[in-house]
Design a protein around this motif. Structure first.
Motif, PDB file in Angstrom:
ATOM      1  N   ASP A 181     -13.183 -56.715  31.242  1.00 10.73           N
ATOM      2  CA  ASP A 181     -12.676 -56.204  32.005  1.00 10.73           C
ATOM      3  C   ASP A 181     -11.154 -56.101  31.761  1.00 10.73           C
ATOM      4  O   ASP A 181     -10.493 -55.031  32.108  1.00 10.73           O
ATOM      5  CB  ASP A 181     -12.723 -56.713  33.660  1.00 10.73           C
ATOM      6  N   ALA A 182     -10.659 -56.981  31.213  1.00 10.26           N
ATOM      7  CA  ALA A 182      -9.289 -56.985  30.678  1.00 10.26           C
ATOM      8  C   ALA A 182      -9.043 -55.877  29.665  1.00 10.26           C
ATOM      9  O   ALA A 182      -8.122 -54.919  30.079  1.00 10.26           O
ATOM     10  CB  ALA A 182      -8.823 -58.300  30.163  1.00 10.26           C
ATOM     11  N   ASN A 185      -9.217 -52.326  31.260  1.00  2.00           N
ATOM     12  CA  ASN A 185      -8.087 -51.957  32.364  1.00  2.00           C
ATOM     13  C   ASN A 185      -7.102 -51.550  31.411  1.00  2.00           C
ATOM     14  O   ASN A 185      -6.163 -50.560  31.639  1.00  2.00           O
ATOM     15  CB  ASN A 185      -7.678 -53.245  33.186  1.00  2.00           C
ATOM     16  N   ILE A 186      -6.782 -52.322  30.201  1.00  3.87           N
ATOM     17  CA  ILE A 186      -5.619 -52.141  29.367  1.00  3.87           C
ATOM     18  C   ILE A 186      -5.830 -50.920  28.466  1.00  3.87           C
ATOM     19  O   ILE A 186      -4.820 -49.832  28.558  1.00  3.87           O
ATOM     20  CB  ILE A 186      -5.375 -53.184  28.582  1.00  3.87           C
ATOM     21  N   LEU A 188      -7.639 -47.945  29.934  1.00  4.73           N
ATOM     22  CA  LEU A 188      -7.388 -46.864  30.746  1.00  4.73           C
ATOM     23  C   LEU A 188      -6.055 -46.718  31.360  1.00  4.73           C
ATOM     24  O   LEU A 188      -5.504 -45.572  31.252  1.00  4.73           O
ATOM     25  CB  LEU A 188      -8.271 -47.374  31.846  1.00  4.73           C
ATOM     26  N   GLY A 189      -5.221 -47.970  31.279  1.00  4.63           N
ATOM     27  CA  GLY A 189      -4.064 -48.028  32.017  1.00  4.63           C
ATOM     28  C   GLY A 189      -3.054 -47.295  30.930  1.00  4.63           C
ATOM     29  O   GLY A 189      -2.259 -46.459  30.875  1.00  4.63           O
ATOM     30  N   SER A 231      -0.259 -50.594  36.546  1.00  4.37           N
ATOM     31  CA  SER A 231      -0.805 -51.729  37.422  1.00  4.37           C
ATOM     32  C   SER A 231      -2.040 -52.107  36.720  1.00  4.37           C
ATOM     33  O   SER A 231      -2.260 -53.180  36.724  1.00  4.37           O
ATOM     34  CB  SER A 231      -1.002 -51.138  38.700  1.00  4.37           C
ATOM     35  N   MET A 232      -2.883 -51.048  36.316  1.00  6.04           N
ATOM     36  CA  MET A 232      -3.869 -51.397  35.421  1.00  6.04           C
ATOM     37  C   MET A 232      -3.840 -52.089  34.582  1.00  6.04           C
ATOM     38  O   MET A 232      -4.635 -53.046  33.878  1.00  6.04           O
ATOM     39  CB  MET A 232      -4.561 -50.265  35.368  1.00  6.04           C
ATOM     40  N   ILE A 233      -2.887 -51.932  33.486  1.00  6.17           N
ATOM     41  CA  ILE A 233      -2.196 -52.748  32.339  1.00  6.17           C
ATOM     42  C   ILE A 233      -1.876 -54.026  32.827  1.00  6.17           C
ATOM     43  O   ILE A 233      -2.361 -54.897  32.044  1.00  6.17           O
ATOM     44  CB  ILE A 233      -1.238 -52.047  31.453  1.00  6.17           C
ATOM     45  N   ARG A 235      -2.989 -55.643  35.482  1.00  2.36           N
ATOM     46  CA  ARG A 235      -4.039 -56.284  35.807  1.00  2.36           C
ATOM     47  C   ARG A 235      -5.104 -56.845  34.622  1.00  2.36           C
ATOM     48  O   ARG A 235      -5.704 -57.762  34.537  1.00  2.36           O
ATOM     49  CB  ARG A 235      -5.030 -55.476  36.756  1.00  2.36           C
ATOM     50  N   GLY A 236      -5.116 -56.156  33.489  1.00  7.14           N
ATOM     51  CA  GLY A 236      -5.775 -56.371  32.268  1.00  7.14           C
ATOM     52  C   GLY A 236      -4.900 -57.699  31.586  1.00  7.14           C
ATOM     53  O   GLY A 236      -5.808 -58.484  31.198  1.00  7.14           O
TER      54      GLY A 236
END
Length: 272
Positions: A181-182, A185-186, A188-189, A231-233, A235-236
């Protein structure tokens, strides 16, 4: 949160009554959600609420972005020294980041061909402010992780409270799922600021292109375009850090178990 959402409507002139009603409703909902989430005993949807400064950095970046872009928009109708400073700073940031294949350049190229030079400059300025603020937010969070040992500096980290949407019993190894998941997220961000303008440009023939002449549309579109991927980065990076903590704890547990087993073997040999 309510003030953040209402800020553009409070600072910009000629806001319609329908827009005001929608802003008031959204502001009240955001206030209630934040209040209930942070004052309830059990978590619901907001992640890392007991692991500052994760959410504080996100809110500060969002507040600065919305406030700065709102000041640049209000300079057109109510010029003041503060708004002129925001326009000058935003213009410098937009021009600095507006190089070939950059996200800001792609945002400018996304605009319709009949857009005026003033609209293009407003979009460039807003994109420069939002993207640079997001980069500063990421830099501050990475510094908190690398230099200050986030999130364990203030005590133990509770995965269940800080990751309420992550189900450790869903199947598979928790460590592998966190790392997967990390990474997702990275990736996609990182790609979204480049992909969104390309998708909007490609879909311009099928749907009406987004108009940036409305200040409210410009503010929230540019803010979401830069803030959500950043924000996604974040979170990752946070989930990767949690995975590292779990891996370190497992390694210590395995080492302690191995040491106890070796001590038991030595004790048996001595008795024999």
């Amino acid at each position: 949160m309510a003030l953040l959402i209402a800020m553009p409507s409070l600072m910009l002139p000629d806001v319609s009554s329908d827009t005001t009603q929608i802003v008031v409703l959204v502001g009240i909902l955001a206030f209630l959600l934040t209040f209930v989430e942070y004052f309830s005993e059990y978590p619901s949807i907001i992640e890392f609420r007991f692991a500052p400064p994760f959410n504080r950095l996100r809110f500060a970046a969002l507040f600065v972005t919305v406030g700065m872009i709102t000041l640049t928009c209000s300079d057109k109708t109510d010029p003041r020294p503060l708004t002129a400073l925001a326009v000058q700073l935003g213009g410098m940031l937009g021009s600095a980041i507006d190089f070939p294949y950059s996200p800001v350049r792609l945002i400018v190229l996304m605009m319709p061909a009949d857009s005026t030079a003033e609209t293009l400059q407003s979009v460039r300025t807003a994109a420069g402010i939002s993207y640079m603020t997001s980069l500063l937010m990421l830099f501050a969070f990475v510094s908190a992780v690398r230099l200050f040992g986030w999130p364990t500096r203030r005590g133990a980290f509770n995965v269940w409270v800080n990751l309420p949407l992550f189900d450790p019993t869903a199947g598979g190894d928790v460590l592998s799922r966190l790392k997967r998941d990390a990474g997702l997220n990275i990736v996609l961000g990182t790609l979204l600021p480049f992909l969104i303008p390309a998708v909007v440009k490609a879909a311009a023939d099928l749907i009406d292109p987004i108009t940036m002449e409305n200040p409210q549309t410009l503010i929230w579109t540019m803010t979401a375009w830069a803030f959500l991927p950043a924000s996604m980065i974040m979170r990752g990076i946070a989930m990767s850090r949690v995975a590292d903590l779990i891996q370190e704890k497992r390694a210590r547990a395995y080492a302690e178990a191995k040491a106890r087993a070796e001590d038991g073997e030595v004790h048996e040999v001595q008795i024999a």
